[in-house]
Write a protein that holds these residues in place. Structure first.
Motif, PDB file in Angstrom:
ATOM      1  N   ILE A  49       0.837  -1.201   0.000  1.00 30.24           N
ATOM      2  CA  ILE A  49       0.000   0.000   0.000  1.00 30.24           C
ATOM      3  C   ILE A  49       0.871   1.250   0.000  1.00 30.24           C
ATOM      4  O   ILE A  49       0.645   2.194  -0.760  1.00 30.24           O
ATOM      5  CB  ILE A  49      -0.954  -0.010   1.205  1.00 30.24           C
ATOM      6  CG1 ILE A  49      -2.009  -1.112   1.039  1.00 30.24           C
ATOM      7  CG2 ILE A  49      -1.635   1.353   1.370  1.00 30.24           C
ATOM      8  CD1 ILE A  49      -2.860  -1.337   2.279  1.00 30.24           C
ATOM      9  N   GLU A  50       1.887   1.256   0.858  1.00 28.18           N
ATOM     10  CA  GLU A  50       2.727   2.444   0.980  1.00 28.18           C
ATOM     11  C   GLU A  50       3.584   2.657  -0.267  1.00 28.18           C
ATOM     12  O   GLU A  50       3.932   3.787  -0.602  1.00 28.18           O
ATOM     13  CB  GLU A  50       3.596   2.337   2.229  1.00 28.18           C
ATOM     14  CG  GLU A  50       2.770   2.404   3.520  1.00 28.18           C
ATOM     15  CD  GLU A  50       3.625   2.477   4.762  1.00 28.18           C
ATOM     16  OE1 GLU A  50       4.831   2.169   4.690  1.00 28.18           O
ATOM     17  OE2 GLU A  50       3.073   2.831   5.825  1.00 28.18           O
ATOM     18  N   GLY A  52       2.445   1.918  -3.211  1.00 29.35           N
ATOM     19  CA  GLY A  52       1.490   2.257  -4.260  1.00 29.35           C
ATOM     20  C   GLY A  52       1.519   1.312  -5.432  1.00 29.35           C
ATOM     21  O   GLY A  52       1.215   1.716  -6.563  1.00 29.35           O
ATOM     22  N   THR A  54      -0.235  -1.554  -7.142  1.00 24.47           N
ATOM     23  CA  THR A  54      -1.518  -2.241  -7.136  1.00 24.47           C
ATOM     24  C   THR A  54      -1.387  -3.738  -7.354  1.00 24.47           C
ATOM     25  O   THR A  54      -2.053  -4.538  -6.688  1.00 24.47           O
ATOM     26  CB  THR A  54      -2.444  -1.645  -8.205  1.00 24.47           C
ATOM     27  OG1 THR A  54      -2.533  -0.227  -8.017  1.00 24.47           O
ATOM     28  CG2 THR A  54      -3.836  -2.251  -8.120  1.00 24.47           C
ATOM     29  N   LEU A  57      -0.167  -5.304  -4.286  1.00 26.58           N
ATOM     30  CA  LEU A  57      -1.211  -5.296  -3.267  1.00 26.58           C
ATOM     31  C   LEU A  57      -2.174  -6.460  -3.480  1.00 26.58           C
ATOM     32  O   LEU A  57      -2.559  -7.144  -2.530  1.00 26.58           O
ATOM     33  CB  LEU A  57      -1.971  -3.967  -3.287  1.00 26.58           C
ATOM     34  CG  LEU A  57      -3.155  -3.859  -2.324  1.00 26.58           C
ATOM     35  CD1 LEU A  57      -2.714  -4.087  -0.880  1.00 26.58           C
ATOM     36  CD2 LEU A  57      -3.829  -2.497  -2.460  1.00 26.58           C
TER      37      LEU A  57
END
Length: 274
Positions: A49-50, A52, A54, A57
């Motif tokens: 998440i940190e 960024g 996707t 994630l």
């Protein structure tokens, strides 16, 4: 008809745990042996998440979901509960804690919802304490397994509503100054290492409360600081390498010079050596 993705994942888990044909590693795992992996996967979700990313994630959420399936499979083997029990309990909890969505209660804004959520959780903790015959505490349910800084912040968050809190960030700074002095005094006195650890812990606890008063997550703040330190020290290593040196044969002044250069470059938007 093809099984749903979650049913396929659960079936794979059962195959992995099969006593005769399963994976040798998976067959011998327990709640306790899997727990560190569960924690690691949760942190990897936060990292994705940190950063960024996707795609990462998505993959990390899958890894974390597999941990839930794993624990549920272990529980089902022992006749404790099933994956469906886990999902049902979570759904019931969400409905119970959101009466403004699933019931008739009206909530004005996010802050009011947070207060209502905390009241509901407090009622649930009191009910559990009563069922176990223990005296309820506002600190009930603050798990010991949390990272120390996060748990310190959570403890402060729990006692704040009952008035056990500093009124302003400035007051926390005053307390922090006091804890720094006490640590310095212990070091000057040549105290027992455990006493020094206690004073250092007190200082870190206050730092966690300062983060709470500032609306910051101390774990995230420290992760950012770690990343900054790593980024800058790698710049120091690269700068020394360009001179034919390494940190081991460089002076502190030489490394400090490159460290300062890394800071200047970050402020100007540059991230690498020219």
């Amino acid at each position: 008809m093809a099984p749903s993705p979650i049913d396929r994942l659960r079936a794979i888990m059962v195959r992995l745990r099969d006593p005769e044909t399963g994976c040798p590693w998976d067959k011998v795992q327990t709640f306790a042996s899997i727990a560190p992996h569960t924690l690691e996967e949760a942190y990897e979700v936060v990292d994705a998440i940190e950063r960024g990313t996707t795609a990462d994630l998505r993959d990390e959420l899958g890894d974390l979901l597999f941990q839930v399936v794993y624990h549920a499979c272990l529980a089902e083997e022992q006749g404790l509960f099933t994956f469906d029990d886990v999902a049902t309990a979570m759904a019931d909890k969400l409905v119970r804690r959101h009466p403004h969505v699933f019931g008739d209660e009206a909530v004005r804004d996010a802050q009011a919802q947070t207060q209502a959520w905390e009241r509901q959780k407090a009622a649930e903790r009191a009910a559990r304490a009563a069922a176990s015959g223990q005296a309820p505490s506002v600190l009930d349910g603050v798990t010991q397994a949390l990272p120390a800084l996060s748990r310190a912040q959570k403890l402060g968050q729990r006692v704040a509503p009952v008035g056990f809190d500093w009124p302003t960030p400035a007051a926390v700074f005053e307390k922090l100054d006091e804890e720094v002095r006490e640590l310095q005094d212990e070091l000057t006195a040549g105290s027992d290492p455990e006493l020094v650890a206690g004073e250092l812990g007190d200082m870190l606890f206050v730092v966690a409360q300062l983060a709470r008063k500032l609306g910051q997550d101390p774990e995230r703040a420290l992760r950012l600081a770690n990343a900054k330190f790593e980024r800058r020290f790698r710049h120091v290593e690269a700068g020394l390498a360009a001179r034919g040196q390494s940190p081991a044969d460089a002076t502190l002044d030489e490394m400090e010079e490159l460290w300062a250069d890394a800071k200047r470059r970050e402020r100007s938007g540059k991230t690498a050596l020219a």
